[in-house]
Design an enzyme around this catalytic site. Structure first.
Site, short mmCIF file in Angstrom:
data_model
loop_
_atom_site.label_atom_id
_atom_site.label_comp_id
_atom_site.label_asym_id
_atom_site.label_seq_id
_atom_site.Cartn_x
_atom_site.Cartn_y
_atom_site.Cartn_z
N ASP A 100 0.70 -0.99 0.29
CA ASP A 100 -0.26 0.27 0.32
C ASP A 100 0.98 1.29 0.14
O ASP A 100 2.13 0.97 -0.10
CB ASP A 100 -0.69 -0.11 1.54
CG ASP A 100 -1.53 -0.85 0.67
OD1 ASP A 100 -2.40 -1.68 -0.08
OD2 ASP A 100 -2.74 -1.63 2.74
N1 URA Z 1 -0.84 -5.51 3.71
C1 URA Z 1 -1.80 -4.93 4.11
O1 URA Z 1 -2.51 -4.45 4.15
N2 URA Z 1 -1.00 -3.83 3.25
C2 URA Z 1 -0.12 -4.31 2.60
O2 URA Z 1 0.55 -2.95 1.74
C3 URA Z 1 0.83 -5.70 2.75
C4 URA Z 1 -0.58 -6.21 3.60
#
Ligand code: URA
Length: 228
Positions: A100
């Site tokens: 993310d």
């Molecule tokens: N899980 C999440 O919620 N976000 C990420 O970036 C990676 C794994």
């Protein structure tokens, strides 16, 4: 492979720039000048630009320490992308397992689709380790639930068993073998907690190199590539 694609894959030229060089008769295949971008390059042929031999680069394998605010996409109107941080002649690179925008840490980038499939496909159960800092303290009950698997509503599936190493009352290392959309955040939400900070430290046996500051990257070693 088409000649213009071969040039773009193995030099810093774009396809458009490669086509221009071909038009200017600066490219030769086994010493014969070729201007047709669609010419199909055979494996044993030697390609030159202005007489200089172009060696085949291979797909490329890199690890990057992703900073906060950088997006794992090829282009983005609002934010810098991980590819803005790479200075590589390889084209066709992609991220093997996105993070993310606000997640930091280990991102693997390659041009090898089969390799990245082994990293990301649930069938291969490649373990990802996240350093998770939480808003609330992590209770024994939460640990039990997270390790057993969390039922995710929209998918109507349970997450695969996870492993937790508690580092502080509000920080843990979470080992998971899947990469569902926002998986860690949704898992924490399901046990009435929330992610404060998320940082990926390891994928399979590939550990984020501590020498890499946020935004820096390096090629993977042969051992790291072969470990997947
Ligand atoms: N899980 C999440 O919620 N976000 C990420 O970036 C990676 C794994």
């Amino acid at each position: 492979m088409r000649l213009d694609r071969f040039l773009a894959n193995n030099t810093s030229l774009s396809r458009k720039e490669a086509k221009l060089l071909l038009k200017e008769a600066r490219v030769a295949v086994d010493s014969i000048s070729i201007s047709d971008p669609s010419y199909s390059v055979k494996e044993d042929e030697q390609i030159t630009i202005d007489g200089e031999v172009i060696s085949v680069l291979g797909p490329g394998y890199f690890m990057l320490n992703k900073p906060d605010g950088v997006v794992c996409a090829n282009s983005d109107a609002l934010h810098p992308t991980v590819f803005d941080l790479l200075d590589e002649p390889h084209s066709d690179l992609h991220v093997a397992g996105r993070l993310d925008l606000d997640t930091t840490g280990l991102v693997l980038i390659t041009g090898d689709g089969q390799w990245s499939h082994r990293v990301t496909s649930p069938r291969h159960e490649c373990t990802k380790i996240y350093l998770v800092s939480t808003n609330e303290f992590i209770t024994e009950q939460m640990i039990t639930k997270l390790e057993k698997g969390i039922f995710l509503e929209p998918e109507k599936v349970r997450t695969k068993p996870a492993k937790i190493e508690l580092l502080r009352p509000d920080q843990m290392l979470l080992h998971i073998t899947e990469g569902k959309y926002h998986q860690v955040k949704r898992m924490l939400h399901a046990v009435d907690n929330a992610v404060d900070q998320l940082h990926r430290v390891q994928i399979g046996n590939i550990r984020l190199d501590e020498q890499l500051a946020p935004g820096e990257y390096r090629p993977l070693t042969t051992t790291e590539i072969n470990s997947v």
